[in-house]
Motif scaffolding. Structure first.
Motif, short mmCIF file in Angstrom:
data_model
loop_
_atom_site.label_atom_id
_atom_site.label_comp_id
_atom_site.label_asym_id
_atom_site.label_seq_id
_atom_site.Cartn_x
_atom_site.Cartn_y
_atom_site.Cartn_z
N TYR A 182 -3.76 0.49 -17.59
CA TYR A 182 -2.41 0.73 -17.09
C TYR A 182 -2.41 1.68 -15.89
CZ TYR A 182 2.58 1.54 -16.91
OH TYR A 182 3.86 1.62 -16.49
N ALA A 183 -3.38 2.58 -15.84
CA ALA A 183 -3.46 3.49 -14.69
C ALA A 183 -3.60 2.71 -13.39
CB ALA A 183 -4.63 4.46 -14.85
N LYS A 184 -4.34 1.59 -13.45
CA LYS A 184 -4.49 0.74 -12.27
C LYS A 184 -3.15 0.12 -11.89
CE LYS A 184 -6.36 -3.36 -12.68
NZ LYS A 184 -7.35 -4.46 -12.83
N VAL A 185 -2.40 -0.34 -12.90
CA VAL A 185 -1.09 -0.93 -12.65
C VAL A 185 -0.18 0.07 -11.96
CG1 VAL A 185 0.97 -1.93 -13.71
CG2 VAL A 185 -1.31 -2.58 -14.54
N GLU A 186 -0.19 1.32 -12.45
CA GLU A 186 0.65 2.36 -11.85
C GLU A 186 0.29 2.58 -10.39
OE1 GLU A 186 0.00 5.66 -14.54
OE2 GLU A 186 2.06 5.48 -15.22
N ASP A 187 -0.99 2.67 -10.08
CA ASP A 187 -1.44 2.89 -8.71
C ASP A 187 -1.00 1.75 -7.79
OD1 ASP A 187 -2.55 5.27 -9.37
OD2 ASP A 187 -4.63 4.60 -9.28
N ASN A 188 -1.17 0.52 -8.27
CA ASN A 188 -0.83 -0.63 -7.45
C ASN A 188 0.67 -0.84 -7.36
OD1 ASN A 188 -3.37 -2.04 -6.46
ND2 ASN A 188 -3.86 -1.70 -8.60
N ALA A 189 1.40 -0.47 -8.39
CA ALA A 189 2.86 -0.53 -8.32
C ALA A 189 3.37 0.41 -7.22
CB ALA A 189 3.46 -0.15 -9.67
N GLN A 190 2.76 1.60 -7.13
CA GLN A 190 3.14 2.54 -6.08
C GLN A 190 2.78 1.99 -4.71
OE1 GLN A 190 4.92 5.47 -6.54
NE2 GLN A 190 5.10 5.22 -4.32
N ILE A 202 2.79 -1.15 -3.87
CA ILE A 202 3.81 -2.15 -3.55
C ILE A 202 5.10 -1.47 -3.10
CG2 ILE A 202 5.28 -3.95 -4.55
CD1 ILE A 202 2.83 -4.66 -6.34
N LEU A 203 5.48 -0.40 -3.80
CA LEU A 203 6.69 0.34 -3.41
C LEU A 203 6.57 0.89 -2.00
CD1 LEU A 203 7.55 2.34 -6.67
CD2 LEU A 203 8.83 0.42 -5.68
N ASN A 204 5.41 1.45 -1.68
CA ASN A 204 5.20 2.01 -0.34
C ASN A 204 5.33 0.94 0.74
OD1 ASN A 204 4.73 4.50 -1.50
ND2 ASN A 204 2.51 4.32 -1.41
N LEU A 205 4.77 -0.25 0.47
CA LEU A 205 4.86 -1.32 1.45
C LEU A 205 6.29 -1.85 1.56
CD1 LEU A 205 3.26 -2.98 3.44
CD2 LEU A 205 2.77 -4.63 1.63
N LEU A 206 7.00 -1.91 0.46
CA LEU A 206 8.40 -2.32 0.50
C LEU A 206 9.22 -1.40 1.40
CD1 LEU A 206 9.06 -3.30 -3.22
CD2 LEU A 206 9.56 -4.75 -1.24
N LYS A 207 8.98 -0.11 1.30
CA LYS A 207 9.71 0.85 2.12
C LYS A 207 9.40 0.67 3.60
CE LYS A 207 9.95 4.25 -1.61
NZ LYS A 207 9.43 5.53 -2.16
N ARG A 256 13.10 -1.06 -10.56
CA ARG A 256 12.82 -0.57 -9.21
C ARG A 256 12.90 -1.71 -8.19
NH1 ARG A 256 9.66 4.05 -9.46
NH2 ARG A 256 10.27 4.37 -7.28
N ILE A 257 12.73 -2.97 -8.67
CA ILE A 257 12.77 -4.12 -7.77
C ILE A 257 13.56 -5.25 -8.42
CG2 ILE A 257 10.55 -3.59 -6.68
CD1 ILE A 257 9.33 -5.84 -8.42
N SER A 258 14.01 -6.18 -7.60
CA SER A 258 14.57 -7.45 -8.11
C SER A 258 13.66 -8.57 -7.66
CB SER A 258 15.99 -7.66 -7.59
OG SER A 258 15.99 -7.80 -6.18
N LEU A 259 13.53 -9.60 -8.48
CA LEU A 259 12.67 -10.74 -8.19
C LEU A 259 13.53 -11.89 -7.69
CD1 LEU A 259 10.37 -10.54 -11.35
CD2 LEU A 259 10.01 -9.50 -9.11
N GLU A 260 13.30 -12.30 -6.45
CA GLU A 260 14.07 -13.38 -5.86
C GLU A 260 13.19 -14.60 -5.65
OE1 GLU A 260 15.94 -11.80 -2.36
OE2 GLU A 260 16.98 -10.21 -3.48
N LYS A 318 1.11 -8.02 -12.78
CA LYS A 318 1.32 -6.91 -13.72
C LYS A 318 2.13 -5.78 -13.08
CE LYS A 318 -2.69 -7.46 -16.77
NZ LYS A 318 -3.93 -6.82 -17.26
N SER A 319 1.83 -5.52 -11.81
CA SER A 319 2.48 -4.40 -11.11
C SER A 319 3.95 -4.68 -10.85
CB SER A 319 1.76 -4.11 -9.80
OG SER A 319 0.41 -3.74 -10.04
N ILE A 320 4.27 -5.91 -10.40
CA ILE A 320 5.68 -6.20 -10.14
C ILE A 320 6.44 -6.34 -11.47
CG2 ILE A 320 5.28 -7.22 -7.88
CD1 ILE A 320 5.66 -9.99 -9.15
N GLY A 321 5.72 -6.74 -12.53
CA GLY A 321 6.35 -6.79 -13.84
C GLY A 321 6.76 -5.41 -14.31
N ALA A 322 5.88 -4.44 -14.08
CA ALA A 322 6.19 -3.05 -14.46
C ALA A 322 7.35 -2.51 -13.63
CB ALA A 322 4.94 -2.18 -14.27
#
Length: 280
Positions: free
Chosen positions: A213-221, A223-228, A268-272, A258-262
């Motif tokens: 899960y630590a990997k998922v957290e890192d990659n979720a962040q 994705i968030l950074n790139l979204l911004k 934090r995100i919507s899936l379109e 896994k990351s976008i699922g979290a």
């Protein structure tokens, strides 16, 4: 003791027309030439300096930053080749000599090679080698404190049929398997990574991301950074190709899902249909 090829913390002992003489605790001194003296330095101050031998084989200090120090590895550019060997630029006043006997392949001017710096016991001079493997250790599972999950520093060493060979913590042999590599790593590149497995043969299996899960957290962040950066929207979905996800995010499709699922569960995100949108 003043150590050749390393950084030394020395006291400014006296000033001369040629520069400052620096001393260690035993009273051994070395010259820091005037062009390297930081502005405002006075007798009694302490300076961290790198020690090497000049063209007359005298110990000399510099405040220049070398690209490699003793018993380390770095990718260095060949500046010259002579009848005795090659010379590589490592960022200080004198190039590092690579004898022919220490060249895995014949070195060519202007090309880069992964080099290990050692101290020649016969001449007491700094030298380099591209025969990397002889300077690497296998892990002793009884003695070495290396554990699965540890964050380590790896230097890319070369390619093999299985994947990418890396030097772990400037000491051990490691491997990143090809099917677990989602970034373009160049020889000589250094970055953080993680121990996935300590093998019975003393080699280490390495991953660039944390397990679980630590990997998922890192990659979720990530994705968030790139979204911004992309005004809150990415043209990626769970149906995007693995190649496109790897190109844009440097991660596997499985990790992406896994990351976008979290992130979706955290609202934090919507899936379109065509991408993902930041909800902030």
């Amino acid at each position: 003791m003043i150590e050749l090829g390393k950084y030394n913390l020395l006291e400014v002992a006296r000033s001369t027309p040629h520069g400052l003489y620096l001393e260690d605790k035993e009273g051994n001194d070395v010259l820091l030439p005037g062009k390297f003296i930081p502005e405002g330095t006075a007798v009694g101050d302490y300076l961290e300096v790198y020690i090497y031998r000049d063209n007359e084989e005298r110990l000399v200090a510099t405040t220049e930053e070398p690209k490699i120090t003793l018993y380390e590895f770095a990718s260095l550019k060949v500046s010259d080749v002579s009848e005795h060997g090659a010379f590589v630029d490592y960022g200080v006043g004198k190039d590092l000599f690579i004898p022919f006997r220490e060249q895995k392949v014949a070195m060519e001017v202007d090309k880069y090679y992964l080099v290990y710096m050692y101290l020649d016991g016969q001449t007491d001079r700094l030298a380099g080698s591209t025969k990397i493997e002889q300077f690497l250790d296998l892990v002793d599972v009884e003695e070495d404190v290396v554990e699965v999950g540890d964050e380590v520093l790896v230097t890319v060493w070369g390619r093999s049929e299985l994947g990418t060979n890396v030097i772990v913590n400037n000491r051990y042999k490691g491997l990143i398997y090809a099917n677990e590599l989602f970034e373009n790593l160049k020889v000589g590149m250094t970055r953080a990574a993680y121990i996935h497995r300590v093998r019975e043969d003393g080699k280490l299996d390495i991953r660039l991301e944390k397990d679980g899960y630590a990997k998922v957290e890192d990659n979720a962040q990530k994705i968030l950074n790139l979204l911004k950066k992309r005004d809150g929207y990415l043209l990626l979905t769970d149906k995007s190709s693995p190649e496109l996800i790897k190109k844009q995010l440097g991660m596997s499709k499985k990790t992406f899902k896994k990351s976008i699922g979290a992130l979706y569960k955290q609202k934090r995100i919507s899936l379109e249909d065509r991408g993902i949108r930041l909800l902030e």
